[in-house]
Design an enzyme around this catalytic site. Structure first.
Site, PDB file in Angstrom:
ATOM      1  N   ASN A   1       0.801  -1.233   0.000  1.00  0.00           N
ATOM      2  CA  ASN A   1       0.000   0.000   0.000  1.00  0.00           C
ATOM      3  C   ASN A   1       0.833   1.281   0.000  1.00  0.00           C
ATOM      4  O   ASN A   1       0.387   2.298  -0.512  1.00  0.00           O
ATOM      5  CB  ASN A   1      -1.029  -0.008   1.144  1.00  0.00           C
ATOM      6  CG  ASN A   1      -0.387   0.106   2.501  1.00  0.00           C
ATOM      7  OD1 ASN A   1       0.696  -0.409   2.732  1.00  0.00           O
ATOM      8  ND2 ASN A   1      -1.049   0.796   3.409  1.00  0.00           N
TER       9      ASN A   1
ATOM     10  N   SER B   1      -0.219  -7.406   7.352  1.00  0.00           N
ATOM     11  CA  SER B   1      -1.446  -7.814   8.054  1.00  0.00           C
ATOM     12  C   SER B   1      -1.133  -8.427   9.424  1.00  0.00           C
ATOM     13  O   SER B   1      -0.027  -8.913   9.665  1.00  0.00           O
ATOM     14  CB  SER B   1      -2.182  -8.842   7.197  1.00  0.00           C
ATOM     15  OG  SER B   1      -1.361  -9.982   7.055  1.00  0.00           O
TER      16      SER B   1
ATOM     17  N   GLN C   1      -8.530  -7.695  -3.022  1.00  0.00           N
ATOM     18  CA  GLN C   1      -8.896  -6.562  -2.164  1.00  0.00           C
ATOM     19  C   GLN C   1     -10.273  -6.017  -2.561  1.00  0.00           C
ATOM     20  O   GLN C   1     -11.085  -5.660  -1.701  1.00  0.00           O
ATOM     21  CB  GLN C   1      -7.813  -5.471  -2.306  1.00  0.00           C
ATOM     22  CG  GLN C   1      -7.785  -4.471  -1.183  1.00  0.00           C
ATOM     23  CD  GLN C   1      -7.552  -5.106   0.181  1.00  0.00           C
ATOM     24  OE1 GLN C   1      -6.781  -6.047   0.315  1.00  0.00           O
ATOM     25  NE2 GLN C   1      -8.255  -4.615   1.185  1.00  0.00           N
TER      26      GLN C   1
ATOM     27  N   GLU D   1     -10.649  -4.723  10.130  1.00  0.00           N
ATOM     28  CA  GLU D   1     -10.037  -3.840   9.124  1.00  0.00           C
ATOM     29  C   GLU D   1     -10.550  -4.223   7.743  1.00  0.00           C
ATOM     30  O   GLU D   1     -10.444  -5.385   7.334  1.00  0.00           O
ATOM     31  CB  GLU D   1      -8.510  -3.966   9.169  1.00  0.00           C
ATOM     32  CG  GLU D   1      -7.839  -2.970   8.241  1.00  0.00           C
ATOM     33  CD  GLU D   1      -6.316  -3.119   8.201  1.00  0.00           C
ATOM     34  OE1 GLU D   1      -5.830  -4.250   8.044  1.00  0.00           O
ATOM     35  OE2 GLU D   1      -5.632  -2.087   8.325  1.00  0.00           O
TER      36      GLU D   1
ATOM     37  N   GLU E   1       8.784   2.814  14.323  1.00  0.00           N
ATOM     38  CA  GLU E   1       9.525   3.147  13.109  1.00  0.00           C
ATOM     39  C   GLU E   1       9.686   4.662  13.011  1.00  0.00           C
ATOM     40  O   GLU E   1       9.040   5.414  13.722  1.00  0.00           O
ATOM     41  CB  GLU E   1       8.764   2.633  11.886  1.00  0.00           C
ATOM     42  CG  GLU E   1       8.522   1.142  11.974  1.00  0.00           C
ATOM     43  CD  GLU E   1       8.372   0.520  10.614  1.00  0.00           C
ATOM     44  OE1 GLU E   1       9.384   0.375   9.925  1.00  0.00           O
ATOM     45  OE2 GLU E   1       7.238   0.184  10.251  1.00  0.00           O
TER      46      GLU E   1
HETATM   47  P1  NAP Z   1       0.494  -8.989   4.097  1.00  0.00           P
HETATM   48  O1  NAP Z   1      -0.329  -9.849   3.229  1.00  0.00           O
HETATM   49  O2  NAP Z   1       0.626  -9.362   5.515  1.00  0.00           O
HETATM   50  O3  NAP Z   1       1.928  -8.909   3.404  1.00  0.00           O
HETATM   51  C1  NAP Z   1       2.961  -8.088   3.893  1.00  0.00           C
HETATM   52  C2  NAP Z   1       4.289  -8.659   3.425  1.00  0.00           C
HETATM   53  O4  NAP Z   1       4.526  -9.914   4.080  1.00  0.00           O
HETATM   54  C3  NAP Z   1       4.338  -8.966   1.924  1.00  0.00           C
HETATM   55  O5  NAP Z   1       5.619  -8.698   1.434  1.00  0.00           O
HETATM   56  C4  NAP Z   1       4.034 -10.451   1.905  1.00  0.00           C
HETATM   57  O6  NAP Z   1       4.468 -11.106   0.728  1.00  0.00           O
HETATM   58  C5  NAP Z   1       4.822 -10.912   3.113  1.00  0.00           C
HETATM   59  N1  NAP Z   1       4.441 -12.239   3.615  1.00  0.00           N
HETATM   60  C6  NAP Z   1       3.298 -12.935   3.384  1.00  0.00           C
HETATM   61  N2  NAP Z   1       3.352 -14.140   4.011  1.00  0.00           N
HETATM   62  C7  NAP Z   1       4.540 -14.195   4.653  1.00  0.00           C
HETATM   63  C8  NAP Z   1       5.183 -15.177   5.477  1.00  0.00           C
HETATM   64  N3  NAP Z   1       4.614 -16.344   5.769  1.00  0.00           N
HETATM   65  N4  NAP Z   1       6.413 -14.905   5.969  1.00  0.00           N
HETATM   66  C9  NAP Z   1       7.009 -13.727   5.714  1.00  0.00           C
HETATM   67  N5  NAP Z   1       6.466 -12.755   4.925  1.00  0.00           N
HETATM   68  C10 NAP Z   1       5.237 -12.987   4.413  1.00  0.00           C
HETATM   69  O7  NAP Z   1      -0.039  -7.467   4.058  1.00  0.00           O
HETATM   70  P2  NAP Z   1      -0.453  -6.597   2.793  1.00  0.00           P
HETATM   71  O8  NAP Z   1      -1.773  -7.081   2.289  1.00  0.00           O
HETATM   72  O9  NAP Z   1       0.690  -6.511   1.842  1.00  0.00           O
HETATM   73  O10 NAP Z   1      -0.631  -5.157   3.445  1.00  0.00           O
HETATM   74  C11 NAP Z   1      -1.826  -4.675   3.981  1.00  0.00           C
HETATM   75  C12 NAP Z   1      -1.756  -4.688   5.498  1.00  0.00           C
HETATM   76  O11 NAP Z   1      -0.642  -3.906   5.926  1.00  0.00           O
HETATM   77  C13 NAP Z   1      -2.962  -4.030   6.151  1.00  0.00           C
HETATM   78  O12 NAP Z   1      -3.383  -4.818   7.243  1.00  0.00           O
HETATM   79  C14 NAP Z   1      -2.427  -2.691   6.655  1.00  0.00           C
HETATM   80  O13 NAP Z   1      -3.107  -2.135   7.754  1.00  0.00           O
HETATM   81  C15 NAP Z   1      -1.022  -3.061   6.995  1.00  0.00           C
HETATM   82  N6  NAP Z   1      -0.175  -1.873   7.060  1.00  0.00           N
HETATM   83  C16 NAP Z   1       0.225  -1.439   8.295  1.00  0.00           C
HETATM   84  C17 NAP Z   1       1.015  -0.291   8.411  1.00  0.00           C
HETATM   85  C18 NAP Z   1       1.466   0.190   9.764  1.00  0.00           C
HETATM   86  O14 NAP Z   1       2.421   0.953   9.834  1.00  0.00           O
HETATM   87  N7  NAP Z   1       0.826  -0.225  10.845  1.00  0.00           N
HETATM   88  C19 NAP Z   1       1.393   0.410   7.256  1.00  0.00           C
HETATM   89  C20 NAP Z   1       0.949  -0.056   6.017  1.00  0.00           C
HETATM   90  C21 NAP Z   1       0.174  -1.213   5.934  1.00  0.00           C
HETATM   91  P3  NAP Z   1       3.448 -11.314  -0.513  1.00  0.00           P
HETATM   92  O15 NAP Z   1       3.164  -9.976  -1.045  1.00  0.00           O
HETATM   93  O16 NAP Z   1       4.217 -12.149  -1.435  1.00  0.00           O
HETATM   94  O17 NAP Z   1       2.230 -11.980   0.067  1.00  0.00           O
END
Ligand code: NAP
Length: 499
Positions: free
Chosen positions: A158, A235, A337, A391, A470
């Site tokens: 994102n 996530s 999404q 969320e 961070e």
């Molecule tokens: P995600 O599905 O959890 O993926 C995040 C990263 O983790 C991606 O690079 C993903 O790779 C990788 N990943 C997936 N499975 C993994 C595993 N088993 N081991 C290690 N890494 C793994 O999240 P997203 O859909 O990309 O992002 C959306 C989420 O991020 C939302 O919940 C949002 O609130 C959160 N977010 C939080 C913040 C904050 O600062 N709090 C900021 C921005 C976003 P792949 O892409 O290959 O699946």
């Protein structure tokens, strides 16, 4: 694979100073979410073996980089910030094509990313410890900061430039070597960002990029014994598992995860201002911000008036391709999404919330090939409904009516997440009570929930965040190890108490 309208590229890994194509046969198209017929490139899903090669390259590069003086490392990172500035338009355009946010939002992300890199670079000249007085005579005590070692940055789609930038820059300034695994959905922007650090002069092996799935590349990084720290944003589902794995190995871990950010609007608030911020916070970046406003908690006496202001403002939102002038809100990032958002809208309807705006895919020829959802507002949402608790990560706002400040605060705190929050009021005592008692890592008074400045800490509490914050100087806390030093210059054995 459909016909490419932008030059079709196979994105490469960057390992040990070389751009190398993965040998894996598994390929995924990088699709423009505003026009799914437009294939921007293809991503090869790298293997564990390739990930291990990147870790080994980072390990080899560690001694020389960690011994490079911190101000010199900082100078290289300053150059990266300058290159980001010089290539801002190119990066912004790639970001809009790949992730879908509007060009104005992409430029905003770039501006914040540049600030973060610039700030981290300046920390190279301040990578200091403390001199602390000893209770013993002739004893000199101080602390110093040292690199952790080989570290991993695992990032979401994102904010695919800003988030990697705010992790990688301080990690490098602190003398660590990095393996960067971006989201599979955003390989292009990850490639451009890596190119910039390389062009800035980051030596071979110090920054390595591995493209591929979380289950393989990500998991290898989390379980590889040579990785000594992990910074993850994504996530809750993945982050909490990753934190447990990190804890088992006894390594440093920071996980920034989901949010369900409230804005509390009291009766004396400037309602026009509060409505403007709520709409911008809920629908900006298509609601795909961790700090997006997803709950408007409004005191009953002004709720009808506030809702009308929200509707008036939200109806003006032009949804479309982020590259087109006049577009205010882009598409959901991908089919998954898009379907999740529509599923939650259906859940909201079934739960009995009153749909006041939107609720459907955007119709029309211009929108038929993209993942466009209407800005959606529900009224009469009860705090226990799923749309008020989970969320959604899309353009859906829940309006929750409360009787007063105390009930509003309880509702605001009544979720598992704790990232950002806001209050709109001019009542000083309520402002300070809110600041004291709101359970979020970031809070805003009379401004919206999103955003954050480079020199301030960023992150959440409760289910949103674990590990050090961070950005700002707290990033340095995370990315370095503190060593405590005692130097006894008596030249003899001490008498008396020895602890
Ligand atoms: P995600 O599905 O959890 O993926 C995040 C990263 O983790 C991606 O690079 C993903 O790779 C990788 N990943 C997936 N499975 C993994 C595993 N088993 N081991 C290690 N890494 C793994 O999240 P997203 O859909 O990309 O992002 C959306 C989420 O991020 C939302 O919940 C949002 O609130 C959160 N977010 C939080 C913040 C904050 O600062 N709090 C900021 C921005 C976003 P792949 O892409 O290959 O699946």
């Amino acid at each position: 694979m459909a016909k490419a309208s932008v030059s079709l590229t196979t994105y490469k890994n960057f390992i040990a100073g070389e751009w190398v194509e993965s040998k894996s046969a598994r390929r995924v198209a990088n699709v423009n979410p505003a026009n799914t017929e437009e294939i921007l490139g293809e991503i090869v899903l790298s293997t564990r073996e390739e990930t291990r090669a990147a870790v080994e390259a980072a390990e080899k590069a560690l001694p020389a980089w960690s011994e490079t003086p911190a101000p010199v490392r900082g100078k290289i990172i300053t150059k990266a910030a300058q290159l980001m500035e010089a290539r801002k338009e190119e990066l912004s355009r790639a970001l809009t094509l790949e992730e879908g946010k509007t060009l104005a939002e992409s430029r905003g992300e770039l501006a914040r990313g540049i600030n973060c890199v610039d700030f981290a670079a300046s920390e190279g000249r301040r990578l200091k410890g403390e001199t602390i007085p000893s209770e013993l005579p002739s004893n000199f005590c101080y602390t110093l900061r040292q690199p952790i070692g080989v570290v991993a940055c695992i990032t979401p789609w994102n904010f695919p430039i800003c988030i990697p930038a705010w992790k990688i820059a301080p990690a490098l300034v602190c003398g660590n070597t990095v393996v960067f695994k971006p989201a599979t959905l955003t390989p292009w922007t990850a490639t451009l960002l890596t190119e910039i650090f390389v062009e800035a002069g980051v030596p071979a092996g110090v920054l390595n990029l591995v493209l591929g799935g979380g289950g393989e590349v990500g998991d290898e990084l989390v379980t590889n014994e040579k990785i000594r720290a992990i910074s993850f944003t994504g996530s809750n589902e993945i982050g909490t598992k990753l934190y447990q794995q990190g804890a088992q190995r006894g390594i440093k871990c920071q996980c920034e995860m989901g949010g369900k950010n409230p804005i509390l609007v009291l009766a004396d608030a400037d309602l026009a201002l509060a409505a403007e911020s709520t709409v911008t916070g809920a629908f900006g970046s298509t609601g795909q911000r961790c700090t997006a406003t997803s709950r408007a908690i409004v005191v009953e006496s002004i709720a009808d008036e506030f809702l009308n202001l929200l509707l008036e403002r939200a109806k003006k939102i032009v949804v479309g391709n982020g590259l087109e002038t006049g577009t205010v809100m882009g598409p959901a990032v991908d089919k998954n999404q898009y379907e999740t958002v529509l599923k939650y809208i259906e859940i909201g309807r079934k739960e009995g919330a009153e749909l006041k705006l939107g609720g459907h895919p955007v119709k029309g020829e211009k929108h038929s090939n993209g993942y466009f959802v209407e800005p959606t507002i529900f009224d009469q949402v009860r705090p226990t409904m799923r749309i008020a608790q989970e969320e959604i990560f899309g353009p859906v706002l829940s309006l929750i009516r409360v009787k007063d400040f105390e009930e509003g605060l309880a509702v605001a705190n009544g979720v598992k997440f704790g990232l950002s929050s806001a209050i709109y009021t001019n009542d000083a005592s309520k402002i300070f009570r809110f600041i004291d008692r709101i359970e979020t890592g970031i809070t805003h008074v009379n401004s919206g929930t999103p955003g954050g400045e480079a020199q301030l800490p960023f992150g959440g509490i409760k289910a949103t965040g674990v590990g050090a914050r961070e950005m700002g100087s707290s990033a340095i806390e995370f990315w370095s190890e503190l060593k405590t030093v005692y130097i006894d210059f008596t030249g003899r054995r001490r008498e008396g108490n020895l602890y």
